[in-house]
Design a protein around this motif. Structure first.
Motif, short mmCIF file in Angstrom:
data_model
loop_
_atom_site.label_atom_id
_atom_site.label_comp_id
_atom_site.label_asym_id
_atom_site.label_seq_id
_atom_site.Cartn_x
_atom_site.Cartn_y
_atom_site.Cartn_z
N ASP A 769 0.81 -1.22 0.00
CA ASP A 769 0.00 0.00 0.00
C ASP A 769 0.84 1.27 0.00
OD1 ASP A 769 -2.50 -1.03 -0.15
OD2 ASP A 769 -3.19 -0.36 1.80
N ALA A 772 -0.65 5.31 -3.16
CA ALA A 772 -2.11 5.37 -3.00
C ALA A 772 -2.83 5.15 -4.32
CB ALA A 772 -2.51 6.72 -2.41
N TYR A 777 -7.39 7.75 0.97
CA TYR A 777 -6.65 6.93 1.94
C TYR A 777 -5.24 7.50 2.03
CZ TYR A 777 -10.60 3.76 1.65
OH TYR A 777 -11.86 3.22 1.72
N THR A 834 -10.45 3.81 8.47
CA THR A 834 -10.88 2.75 7.56
C THR A 834 -9.73 2.44 6.61
OG1 THR A 834 -13.16 3.57 7.63
CG2 THR A 834 -12.59 2.02 5.87
N SER A 835 -9.28 1.21 6.60
CA SER A 835 -8.14 0.84 5.77
C SER A 835 -8.58 0.50 4.36
CB SER A 835 -7.41 -0.36 6.37
OG SER A 835 -8.20 -1.54 6.29
N THR A 836 -7.61 0.38 3.46
CA THR A 836 -7.92 0.00 2.09
C THR A 836 -8.54 -1.39 2.01
OG1 THR A 836 -5.63 -0.76 1.86
CG2 THR A 836 -6.13 1.45 1.04
N GLN A 840 -12.10 -1.37 10.01
CA GLN A 840 -12.21 -0.12 10.74
C GLN A 840 -11.82 -0.27 12.20
OE1 GLN A 840 -16.34 1.05 10.14
NE2 GLN A 840 -15.84 2.13 8.24
N ARG A 904 -2.63 1.76 4.08
CA ARG A 904 -3.19 3.11 4.04
C ARG A 904 -4.61 3.12 4.62
NH1 ARG A 904 -1.12 7.29 1.07
NH2 ARG A 904 0.89 6.88 0.06
N ALA A 905 -4.98 4.26 5.14
CA ALA A 905 -6.31 4.40 5.72
C ALA A 905 -6.82 5.82 5.49
CB ALA A 905 -6.29 4.08 7.20
N LYS A 906 -8.12 5.98 5.58
CA LYS A 906 -8.70 7.32 5.63
C LYS A 906 -9.21 7.54 7.04
CE LYS A 906 -13.30 5.93 3.92
NZ LYS A 906 -14.32 6.18 2.87
#
Length: 911
Positions: A769, A772, A777, A834-836, A840, A904-906
């Motif tokens: 990851d 992006a 994310y 929240t990950s790819t 969560q 990666r996460a948002k």
């Protein structure tokens, strides 16, 4: 917190530790732990009053188990109650120190939430929201069912039986595998994601041990990648903290820390370099580029101690070798011809040549070409570290190494290179872990500091035995003759470890779910996690019957809900622990184990290359782990548990188990245990001490003294004086041999496998990851450790929980101040990551300047306990590891089984 929900704080514990409390079974205070306040407050609460007579009772030597470092401690016992724990000043193992975890061990001993009797599940449904309906059963009933179920499974297929254990008890983990193998033929097992994986492999090759360190006596310039050794964590932390502090304060050592988060190491560094996660190798390669460009390398070292002069065929990338001996060929300037490395009078480091019609060049010349475009500017785009910073550090490091210096020690001449690069799991928990660790440690090789005074050393590369004239426990590096490479003993002093031999002579056909045969450069069988989920793909047998010991495997490998589905499918699960943790929710029978202060252990520092960082100022130590109080409800220790398992399995199993112990611990014939008798732990410990030392130093001597020490010899710390042979690999020709053999086998078996990382020189490659696909994310969740916590079980400790709750960050999610502001977030906000992968986690935000702008972070990463039986730990902290999928092969390094935790996460505010 007690079973009724009452919180036990340090203040309340001290205040209530008078005679009545002691009589009720609680312990007294630990000196210095109580907070200060007004006299009125102190009088009202009992603070400042000593709840016991400090001159009464006994100080009993034993060993700490609040993390895996196994420091020597003293327990103050009055009337059968432990009232204080402190470091043992007579032992080099801990050097008389005790950390917060160790001091809080008293709360683990007296935790009312401990289990002390066997229990059986009555609710067949398993899940985080299910009550197992535990019913107390007798030990005899528990063992009868366990033995019967495992024997039934073994009769059908021994590979359907597996185990799981690790950090909380390394010796116990070894015994678990050994006992289950002897009893039921079981050879499978799950391993934690925290393993150093690639680090142990590369450090073994470079230093002859699976763990290495800066020379804490002579180093003057240190670069740390992904480690806080000497400041907060790492193997032998209490053994290094004081030495490291003195080295910095009295000798002026300069510390540079590459770390996305300002953890303790970065906080105390002279220069903190916030690096993008997963990019450390690029930074190291760029610094190598500068070292070569500026001539800040040790050419003599490269010629004499590596295979950098080896002649390489650019067409095949393979080293040219003598036809009769297969030894690597160097170009001999004196003879103007190619010669086997050990016959070469004057090797040449650089140049192009022709040998038997083959155009070739030296490995070092190939390397120069390889890294010429890996400039600081190239690395800046990958790492976010300014090119000027990378150049500055590289030049400082190269100059600090003082190429050409020598030092006399004990009448012998050694290279003096007082600069080192040190690493640990922060750079190994990624895809391409071998390449990353190799890239970083190659900086030591370039300046000649590997195995040099002041440089980068193995924890315990050699040992002449515990007593002069008795080499029973001794070990030393051997030599792989084809290249002159040193071969170490890995983590086990009794076990020779040669990756070169594994590659050359290994049968590459997999026999277990760990697929270790396809990974000749691995010491970690992490592929079991992937194969368990997709056995058909890898032609393996899934584990259906499990014995887990002193661990929490549902929390140590990727998303917890994902792992829950794995364990739900098993037929029969047995657990052994002091708590009903999250894994107990998926377990059929729970066995209790005694607290570490109530049981014996055997050679806690036997893993010398793993936990005992050495040095001329650190004597060897054998410590004695003994119970200081009787076990509650007579709960057994692991030695009793696994001895009982093998004894109940039958005479043949018991004989195999005892015989394995006799051999593994190198017991002399006169002290060997009888094969027809059930294990007696005290007898085994006594036999080991007498075999390793002498008749006078048996268990009775250790009961009183606690630790036996011997000064280290110079050649046990520094393995290369001017006369000692040995080289380390600069050019990894063996990788190509391994690649050919692995590819042939997986093609034969039809197993999907990655072999791209089998290359002869290090590179940086991005993790799964790293780049992006979706700009939303845009943060990397990372976790770190501190000196007060160990994995998930330490949160159950009342005092450690109080520390964590009070610091305002440990149980939260940290984020860079500027990044948070740009996203409209602030400290105190409840946020969701929240990950790819779609997983969560939630937590409270804390903003800080001490983190890379692209990261969020939390301590440990495996918290948020679901078990209601752990009343203190339940719901505490953030489980960042749960953001990561754990059953996809793409996240595993196929060379060493490292688990890629780069994801990666948002992040968004919870309304």
């Amino acid at each position: 917190m007690s079973a009724d929900g009452t919180t036990i704080t340090r203040r309340g514990f001290v205040a209530g530790a008078g005679a009545a409390a002691i009589g009720a079974g609680l312990a007294g205070s630990i000196a210095g732990c109580a907070p200060s306040g007004s006299k009125e407050e102190e009088q009202a609460s009992g603070i400042g009053q000593i709840a016991y007579d400090p001159e009464a009772g006994d100080w009993i030597p034993t060993v700490c188990n609040m993390c895996f470092n196994a420091c020597s401690i003293l327990a103050h016992v009055i009337d059968g109650v432990v009232v204080e724990l402190k470091g043992n000043p007579d032992s080099p193992i801990g050097r008389g120190h005790i950390c917060a975890k160790g001091a809080a061990g008293i709360m683990t001993l007296y935790d009312p939430n401990r289990i002390t009797k066997p229990m059986k599940r009555t609710n067949p449904k398993k899940g985080f929201d299910e009550d197992p309906g535990w019913e107390e059963i007798s030990w005899d009933d528990a063992w009868t069912e366990i033995d019967g179920k495992f024997k039934e499974a073994a009769a059908a297929d021994p590979k359907s039986i597996g185990g799981s254990s690790m950090v909380a008890s390394l010796n116990g983990s070894t015994w678990r595998g050994m006992a289950m193998g002897c009893s039921y033929g079981a050879s499978e097992g799950f391993l934690s994601d925290i393993c150093g994986a690639g680090i142990h492999v590369v450090e073994n090759m470079f230093t002859a041990t699976g763990n290495a360190m800066p020379d804490y006596q002579y180093c003057r310039y240190l670069i740390q990648f992904g480690t806080q050794a000497g400041t907060a964590t790492r193997h032998g932390f209490n053994m290094t903290a004081e030495r490291f502090a003195k080295l910095r304060s009295e000798e002026g050592l300069r510390l540079v820390s590459f770390d996305p988060h300002m953890s303790a190491g970065a906080e105390k560094a002279d220069l903190w370099v916030p690096v993008r996660p997963g990019s450390d190798a690029a930074a190291a390669l760029a610094m190598a580029n500068v070292l070569v460009e500026k001539g800040l390398i040790d050419r003599d070292y490269l010629i004499e101690r590596t295979n950098a002069p080896a002649l390489v065929d650019p067409a095949t990338q393979r080293i040219l070798r003598a036809k009769d001996t297969n030894k690597a060929l160097f170009w001999d300037e004196a003879a103007n011809a190619a010669k086997p490395y050990d016959e070469c009078e004057k090797p040449v480091l650089e140049g192009d040549f022709e040998v038997d019609g083959v155009s070739c060049r030296t490995a070092f010349s190939v390397y120069e070409e390889h890294i010429k475009d890996m400039t600081p500017e190239w690395a800046e785009e990958i790492t976010t570290v300014p090119a000027a910073t990378l150049r500055q550090i590289a030049e400082e490091f190269g100059n600090a190494a003082r190429s050409g210096d020598t030092i006399e020690l004990d009448g012998k001449t050694f290279r003096h290179r007082p600069a080192a690069v040190d690493i640990f799991s922060g750079i190994s928990r990624h895809k391409h872990a071998i390449l990353s660790t190799w890239s970083c440690l190659m900086l030591n090789v370039l300046v000649g500091s590997s195995n040099s005074v002041g440089g980068h050393l193995g924890y315990a590369p050699a040992n002449h035995g515990w007593k002069e004239g008795n080499p029973t426990a001794g070990f030393a590096p051997s030599i792989w003759a084809e290249d002159g490479f040193i071969e170490g003993t890995s983590f086990y002093p009794a076990t020779r470890s040669s990756f070169y031999d594994h590659i050359r002579n290994n049968d590459y056909t997999p026999t277990t779910m760990g697929l270790m045969e396809l990974q000749p450069l691995s010491e970690d069988g992490h592929f079991v996690h992937v194969c368990q989920s997709d056995p058909d793909r890898y032609h393996t047998t899934p584990i259906k019957n499990l014995f887990w010991y002193a661990c929490n495997p549902i929390k140590w490998w990727g998303n917890a809900d994902e792992q829950a589905e794995v364990f739900k499918k098993m037929d029969f699960v047995v657990g052994c622990d002091i708590y009903l943790n999250d894994m107990s929710l998926f377990t059929d029978i729970m066995l209790p184990e005694a607290c570490y202060l109530e049981r014996y252990d055997v050679l806690p520092q036997w893993w010398l290359n793993h936990r005992q960082p050495g040095g001329l100022d650190v004597p060897w130590g054998i410590e004695f782990w003994q119970p200081v109080v009787p076990a509650k409800d007579d709960a057994p220790g692991y030695m009793d548990i696994f001895g009982e398992m093998c004894y109940r399995a039958g005479a043949e199993s018991n004989a195999a188990f005892i015989g394995t112990l006799n051999g593994m611990y190198r017991l002399k014939e006169e002290y060997a245990l009888p094969l027809d008798q059930k294990l007696d732990p005290e007898k085994l410990i006594d036999s080991i001490f007498k075999s390793y030392i002498d008749e006078e130093h048996g268990i009775d001597w250790f009961r009183e003294h606690g630790v036996y020490t011997r000064d280290r010899a110079v050649d046990e710390v520094y393995i290369w004086d001017s006369e000692t042979p040995g080289r380390i690999p600069f050019y990894w020709d063996f990788m190509l041999e391994a690649k050919d053999k692995v590819e042939a086998k997986v093609a034969e078996l039809g197993i999907p496998w990655e072999t791209e990382d089998y290359i002869p020189l290090p590179e940086w490659r991005p993790g799964v990851d790293f780049y992006a696909d979706d700009p939303a994310y845009d943060v990397f969740p990372v976790y770190y450790t501190n000196a007060s916590n160990t994995d998930s079980w330490s949160v159950e400790n009342a005092w450690l929980n109080e520390v964590n709750e009070g610091d305002g960050a440990t149980y939260c999610i940290e984020m860079n101040t500027a990044t948070a502001a740009a996203k409209g977030l602030a400290s105190g906000d409840e946020v969701r990551l929240t990950s790819t992968a779609g997983y969560q986690v939630e937590g409270k935000l804390v903003v800080t300047e001490g983190i890379h702008p692209e990261c969020v972070s939390s301590v440990v990463g495996t918290w948020d306990c679901k078990s209601k039986s752990m009343t203190i730990a339940q719901g505490k902290g953030v489980n960042l590891v749960s953001l990561i999928p754990g059953t996809t092969a793409e996240r595993l390094d196929h060379v060493c089984s490292a688990f890629d935790q780069l994801i990666r996460a948002k992040i968004e505010k919870i309304a």
